[in-house]
Every structure is written in C-alpha cells, then in structure tokens.
Design a protein around this motif. Structure first.
Motif, PDB file in Angstrom:
ATOM      1  N   LYS A 189      24.795 -65.380  24.294  1.00 60.09           N
ATOM      2  CA  LYS A 189      24.787 -66.874  25.104  1.00 60.09           C
ATOM      3  C   LYS A 189      23.476 -67.283  24.065  1.00 60.09           C
ATOM      4  N   PRO A 190      24.245 -68.127  23.650  1.00 56.83           N
ATOM      5  CA  PRO A 190      22.899 -69.112  22.326  1.00 56.83           C
ATOM      6  C   PRO A 190      21.817 -69.972  23.024  1.00 56.83           C
ATOM      7  N   SER A 191      22.133 -70.445  24.487  1.00 57.87           N
ATOM      8  CA  SER A 191      21.508 -71.227  25.319  1.00 57.87           C
ATOM      9  C   SER A 191      21.352 -71.081  26.904  1.00 57.87           C
ATOM     10  N   ALA A 192      20.365 -70.148  26.641  1.00 56.09           N
ATOM     11  CA  ALA A 192      20.449 -69.931  28.322  1.00 56.09           C
ATOM     12  C   ALA A 192      20.117 -71.376  29.476  1.00 56.09           C
ATOM     13  N   LEU A 193      20.963 -71.162  30.506  1.00 58.47           N
ATOM     14  CA  LEU A 193      21.166 -71.786  31.607  1.00 58.47           C
ATOM     15  C   LEU A 193      19.825 -71.249  32.534  1.00 58.47           C
ATOM     16  N   VAL A 194      19.435 -72.278  33.199  1.00 53.65           N
ATOM     17  CA  VAL A 194      18.602 -71.775  34.366  1.00 53.65           C
ATOM     18  C   VAL A 194      20.306 -71.339  35.825  1.00 53.65           C
ATOM     19  N   SER A 195      21.061 -71.591  35.801  1.00 54.49           N
ATOM     20  CA  SER A 195      22.422 -71.527  36.141  1.00 54.49           C
ATOM     21  C   SER A 195      23.608 -70.383  36.067  1.00 54.49           C
ATOM     22  N   ASP A 196      22.368 -69.918  34.935  1.00 55.64           N
ATOM     23  CA  ASP A 196      22.941 -68.881  34.571  1.00 55.64           C
ATOM     24  C   ASP A 196      22.385 -67.245  35.107  1.00 55.64           C
ATOM     25  N   SER A 197      21.450 -67.632  35.934  1.00 55.18           N
ATOM     26  CA  SER A 197      20.717 -66.608  36.340  1.00 55.18           C
ATOM     27  C   SER A 197      21.445 -65.425  38.019  1.00 55.18           C
ATOM     28  N   ALA A 198      21.885 -64.808  37.439  1.00 57.41           N
ATOM     29  CA  ALA A 198      23.158 -63.783  38.350  1.00 57.41           C
ATOM     30  C   ALA A 198      22.743 -62.431  38.237  1.00 57.41           C
ATOM     31  N   LEU A 199      23.418 -61.762  39.107  1.00 54.68           N
ATOM     32  CA  LEU A 199      23.273 -60.365  38.275  1.00 54.68           C
ATOM     33  C   LEU A 199      24.775 -59.978  37.313  1.00 54.68           C
ATOM     34  N   TYR A 200      24.831 -58.728  36.629  1.00 58.03           N
ATOM     35  CA  TYR A 200      25.285 -59.028  35.294  1.00 58.03           C
ATOM     36  C   TYR A 200      26.106 -57.350  34.794  1.00 58.03           C
ATOM     37  N   PHE A 201      27.607 -57.383  35.219  1.00 58.98           N
ATOM     38  CA  PHE A 201      27.605 -55.480  35.428  1.00 58.98           C
ATOM     39  C   PHE A 201      28.675 -55.647  34.023  1.00 58.98           C
ATOM     40  N   CYS A 202      28.938 -54.984  33.060  1.00 63.14           N
ATOM     41  CA  CYS A 202      29.635 -54.617  32.484  1.00 63.14           C
ATOM     42  C   CYS A 202      30.565 -52.707  32.967  1.00 63.14           C
ATOM     43  N   ALA A 203      31.504 -52.770  32.114  1.00 60.06           N
ATOM     44  CA  ALA A 203      32.238 -52.314  33.262  1.00 60.06           C
ATOM     45  C   ALA A 203      33.220 -51.311  31.356  1.00 60.06           C
ATOM     46  N   VAL A 204      34.050 -50.285  31.823  1.00 61.78           N
ATOM     47  CA  VAL A 204      34.114 -50.374  31.000  1.00 61.78           C
ATOM     48  C   VAL A 204      35.644 -49.219  31.693  1.00 61.78           C
ATOM     49  N   ARG A 205      37.196 -49.548  30.948  1.00 68.63           N
ATOM     50  CA  ARG A 205      38.251 -47.979  30.331  1.00 68.63           C
ATOM     51  C   ARG A 205      38.357 -47.447  29.423  1.00 68.63           C
ATOM     52  N   ASP A 206      38.342 -46.268  29.989  1.00 72.52           N
ATOM     53  CA  ASP A 206      39.336 -45.288  27.966  1.00 72.52           C
ATOM     54  C   ASP A 206      40.695 -45.406  27.958  1.00 72.52           C
ATOM     55  N   MET A 207      40.796 -46.740  26.602  1.00 71.07           N
ATOM     56  CA  MET A 207      42.369 -46.951  26.407  1.00 71.07           C
ATOM     57  C   MET A 207      43.642 -45.451  26.405  1.00 71.07           C
ATOM     58  N   GLY A 208      42.787 -44.199  26.788  1.00 70.05           N
ATOM     59  CA  GLY A 208      43.998 -43.126  26.591  1.00 70.05           C
ATOM     60  C   GLY A 208      44.022 -43.142  28.274  1.00 70.05           C
ATOM     61  N   PHE A 209      43.393 -43.383  28.896  1.00 70.22           N
ATOM     62  CA  PHE A 209      43.945 -43.025  30.817  1.00 70.22           C
ATOM     63  C   PHE A 209      44.735 -44.593  31.138  1.00 70.22           C
ATOM     64  N   SER A 210      45.191 -44.303  32.019  1.00 71.29           N
ATOM     65  CA  SER A 210      46.296 -44.817  32.702  1.00 71.29           C
ATOM     66  C   SER A 210      45.609 -45.969  32.991  1.00 71.29           C
ATOM     67  N   GLY A 211      46.036 -47.122  32.743  1.00 71.50           N
ATOM     68  CA  GLY A 211      46.169 -48.318  33.933  1.00 71.50           C
ATOM     69  C   GLY A 211      45.708 -48.436  35.157  1.00 71.50           C
ATOM     70  N   ASN A 212      45.936 -47.552  35.971  1.00 68.32           N
ATOM     71  CA  ASN A 212      45.741 -47.396  37.190  1.00 68.32           C
ATOM     72  C   ASN A 212      44.385 -46.811  37.487  1.00 68.32           C
ATOM     73  N   THR A 213      43.613 -46.546  35.847  1.00 65.09           N
ATOM     74  CA  THR A 213      42.301 -45.650  36.758  1.00 65.09           C
ATOM     75  C   THR A 213      41.392 -46.495  36.611  1.00 65.09           C
ATOM     76  N   PRO A 214      40.444 -46.540  37.504  1.00 68.29           N
ATOM     77  CA  PRO A 214      39.507 -47.466  37.741  1.00 68.29           C
ATOM     78  C   PRO A 214      38.862 -48.117  37.022  1.00 68.29           C
ATOM     79  N   LEU A 215      38.624 -49.678  36.401  1.00 70.18           N
ATOM     80  CA  LEU A 215      37.236 -49.897  35.978  1.00 70.18           C
ATOM     81  C   LEU A 215      35.530 -48.476  36.335  1.00 70.18           C
TER      82      LEU A 215
END
Lengths: 114, 116
Positions: free
Chosen positions: B78-104
């Motif tokens: 983010k180019p310019s942080a705000l105090v309200s951006d303070s939080a917990l951030y999670f990244c997640a992945v799913r392999d394209m070769g997997f079914s969409g039923n596969t959990p993140l």
C-alpha cells in the motif's frame, strides 16, 4: 453480499461437555469449511465438506466431528470438550469446483473450555 | 504439496509511509493467490486475489499485490499506510491443478501495526 453466519460470537463450556458450533451461509455455496485459529499457528483446517452429507478430514480432525444435512448449514461438534480446544473457530464457504474463487468467512466463535 | 510462508510475524510502519507484507508460496503447478485481513475478534475479510493476467493486482482499501513467478512471491503493498490498516494479514494459495473443492492453504499471518 455473501453472508456466513456463525451462531455464537463467544462461548464458555465445561470440560467434557458436547459442544455444537453452527454455521449457515446464504449464497448456495457447495463448499464449507471449519478452521481453528491459534496465535502463532495461523489457520488450521479441521474439516470441510463439498456437498451435502459429504465430509473430508482436514489437518487436525482429532476430537471433532461435523454434520452437513442441508447445503446451507455446516456444524462442528466437539464430542467431549477439552481445555486444549479453547480457540477461535472460523467457518467459511466457497463456490464448488471453482479453483479461482475466494472463500468467505463468518465472524468467528471464540470458545473457552474451562 | 501446497504451502505459504509469511516470513515476518510483525511489521511496523509509520502512518503515511508505504507498507509491504511479504508472502512466498510453494505449489507444484501454477498458483491462485489470495490476501485476507482480520480485525480484532472478527472473521477474515477478502482483500484481493491473483488468478491470471496482470502481475499487479488491485484490491480493497487501496491495497495491491504483485505476483512474481520467478521469486514465487505475492507481496501485499500500500503506498501510504493508515492507522486503520493495523490488523492481521493472511496470504493463501491454491494450486491451479487442484479442484476448486480443495481448501485454501493459509500462511501463519503477519500483524501489521501502523503508528501515528
């Protein structure tokens, strides 16, 4: 907007009790998930379901079971609650077999077992 | 197997400064990548995702993320942080070769603190 609703925000239960956590989604999603969240451990998958009456174990299914009798509802059951199951529980749902779609989360249930 | 690493437990940034939250992934094929934010005692909110196409993805609240296939990274910015951006951030992945039923598969999360 997709809405995923968990029945309780906060719960306090006693050791040995049978505990039911309920989750309902209103967008006709095929997939539903239960995660638990603990500090330093992130989100860990307990169980998921991709269809009514179908269930699959996640990474940490021990001590838990699930029920999906209707498409919109996915219940997590703690058969005999223990203090190490004190945690934040998160329910999520997503469209079936659409690998590029995101999951939508409920507001979470903070469970304390005493 | 799919996995995500968020190498920083905590990121501190001054309000108005740019922020970066790092994420690297591992999949056998090509990835779908997601960022979520969690405010205290709340569920996760979806911020943005990479499916295909432009490597720079724009999302909610002024956040963006850059997909870098050679570095297997998907850093949130983010180019310019705000105090309200303070939080917990999670990244997640799913392999394209997997079914969409596969959990993140989620990373362990990064706590962002924006200081006024």
């Amino acid at each position: 907007d997709v809405k995923v609703t968990q029945s309780s925000r906060y719960l306090v239960k006693r050791t040995g009790e049978k505990v039911f956590l309920e989750c309902v989604q209103d967008m006709d999603h095929e997939n539903m998930f239960w995660y638990r969240q603990d500090p330093g451990l992130g989100l860990r998958l307990i169980y998921f379901s991709y269809d009514v009456k179908m269930k699959e174990k996640g990474d940490i299914p021990e001590g838990y079971s699930v029920s999906r009798e209707k498409k919109e509802r996915f219940s997590l059951i703690l058969e005999s609650a223990s203090t190490n199951q004190t945690s934040m529980y998160l329910c999520a749902s997503s469209l079936g077999d659409r690998p590029g779609t995101e999951a939508f989360f409920g507001q979470g249930t903070r469970l304390t077992v005493v | 197997a799919q996995s995500v690493a968020q190498p920083e437990d905590q990121v501190n940034v001054a309000e108005g400064n740019p922020l970066t939250v790092k994420c690297t992934y591992s999949v056998s094929g090509n990835p779908y990548l997601f960022w979520y934010v969690q405010y205290p005692n709340r569920g996760l909110q979806f911020l943005l995702k990479y499916i295909t196409g432009d490597n720079l993805v724009k999302g909610s609240y002024g956040f963006e993320a850059e997909f870098n296939k050679s570095q297997t990274s998907f850093h949130l910015k983010k180019p310019s942080a705000l105090v309200s951006d303070s939080a917990l951030y999670f990244c997640a992945v799913r392999d394209m070769g997997f079914s969409g039923n596969t959990p993140l598969v989620f990373g362990k999360g990064t706590r962002l603190s924006v200081i006024a």
